[in-house]
Design a protein around this motif. Sequence first.
Motif, PDB file in Angstrom:
ATOM      1  N   ASP A 340       8.729   5.813   3.903  1.00  0.00           N
ATOM      2  CA  ASP A 340       8.898   6.233   5.291  1.00  0.00           C
ATOM      3  C   ASP A 340       7.987   5.407   6.202  1.00  0.00           C
ATOM      4  N   LYS A 341       8.513   4.989   7.348  1.00  0.00           N
ATOM      5  CA  LYS A 341       7.771   4.094   8.239  1.00  0.00           C
ATOM      6  C   LYS A 341       6.471   4.734   8.741  1.00  0.00           C
ATOM      7  N   ILE A 342       6.531   6.012   9.087  1.00  0.00           N
ATOM      8  CA  ILE A 342       5.327   6.687   9.585  1.00  0.00           C
ATOM      9  C   ILE A 342       4.295   6.796   8.467  1.00  0.00           C
ATOM     10  N   VAL A 343       4.740   7.088   7.266  1.00  0.00           N
ATOM     11  CA  VAL A 343       3.828   7.190   6.118  1.00  0.00           C
ATOM     12  C   VAL A 343       3.149   5.851   5.865  1.00  0.00           C
ATOM     13  N   ILE A 344       3.904   4.784   5.963  1.00  0.00           N
ATOM     14  CA  ILE A 344       3.333   3.447   5.747  1.00  0.00           C
ATOM     15  C   ILE A 344       2.266   3.150   6.800  1.00  0.00           C
ATOM     16  N   GLU A 345       2.558   3.477   8.064  1.00  0.00           N
ATOM     17  CA  GLU A 345       1.583   3.245   9.126  1.00  0.00           C
ATOM     18  C   GLU A 345       0.347   4.121   8.949  1.00  0.00           C
TER      19      GLU A 345
END
Length: 357
Positions: A340-345
């Motif tokens: 997930d993009k938010i998790v990566i950030e």
Amino acid sequence: MTTISLCMIVKDEEEVITRCLESVYEIVDEIIIVDTGSKDKTIDLVRKYTSDIYNFKWIDDFSKARDFSFSKATKDYILWLDADEIIDELNQKKLLSLKKSLKDNIDAITMETHMCIDENGNPKIISRRNRIVKRENNFKWIGFIHEYIDIDGNILESDISIIHDKIKCIDDRNLRIYKKNLELGNKFSDRDLYYYGKELYCNLMFDEAINILEEFVSRDVWEEELVDALCKIGECYMYKKEMKKAREYFYKTFEYVEPRGEIIYNIAQSFEKERKFIQAITWYEVILNLPIPKNCRQCINLGCWRFKPHLNLCACYFELNDIYKSYYHHKKCQEINPLDKIVIENEKYFKSIIREK
């Protein structure tokens, strides 16, 4: 062995029709395609799989188009799919096995529909619908939009799932059809009223949606749709930044059904939007103590049961400067969906904090 007709209605589906037909053509015995006005290469692509192609003048009524497609079927049972749906390899095997073992006393078969597939290939939303029906029963479709098959008899709930991978944006098509019917003076059924209210909600017409859905919930209607309508009214008030009013509708659902992840998530989110983080945390943590439902009655938003509560708890604890608990919930998100993009950030951010310390 039982024979199956695949019946589909299509229009301008060149981006998805091949993958759909590829996933099922070796299993079914007949493919019926009803085109409602394609202007792209859809029909050229379909001809590689079937010559049973029919034209149907579009009259803003999905049920009439689907009934027409069913009328052309000749096999024992009818399977329906939308062009943006596919059956993966595992479920192809399940469907073939079902076909070989199916007894003729079965009138209809339900399957799960998996929607909003995440980066790991897992569905965020699951629903269950009647997918295969006995042809000789002559079941009919109901509703000019959000149509369903009017089924009775012996229904088999299968473990087969279909992936709904939507690509094409429908914009306000459905809303325009509802408004057209209103202008023509057509009387709306309870179901029409329910979906009309939801279309207004999806098109951000919150005051109109509230009025229509309020009328719907005042009627003697199916409990599942009543609960969903109450939630939609609450969400409308959330968008209008009237959080206390929104919660009144979320709380009303507890008079009809047990606490559910989707409902409690909305309650928690309403407190978070008011920056009442302690209240929000309490409600998010309630969700994490609920068992994830195994059988869907109408539609389950799985994201509201684990991933999204952990994600919001990560944010809430961060706002309260409790970095350790924030990080804990971030790691839980990472376990569920590391891509997930938010998790990566968030992972990058937490790593930068760790390096600083």
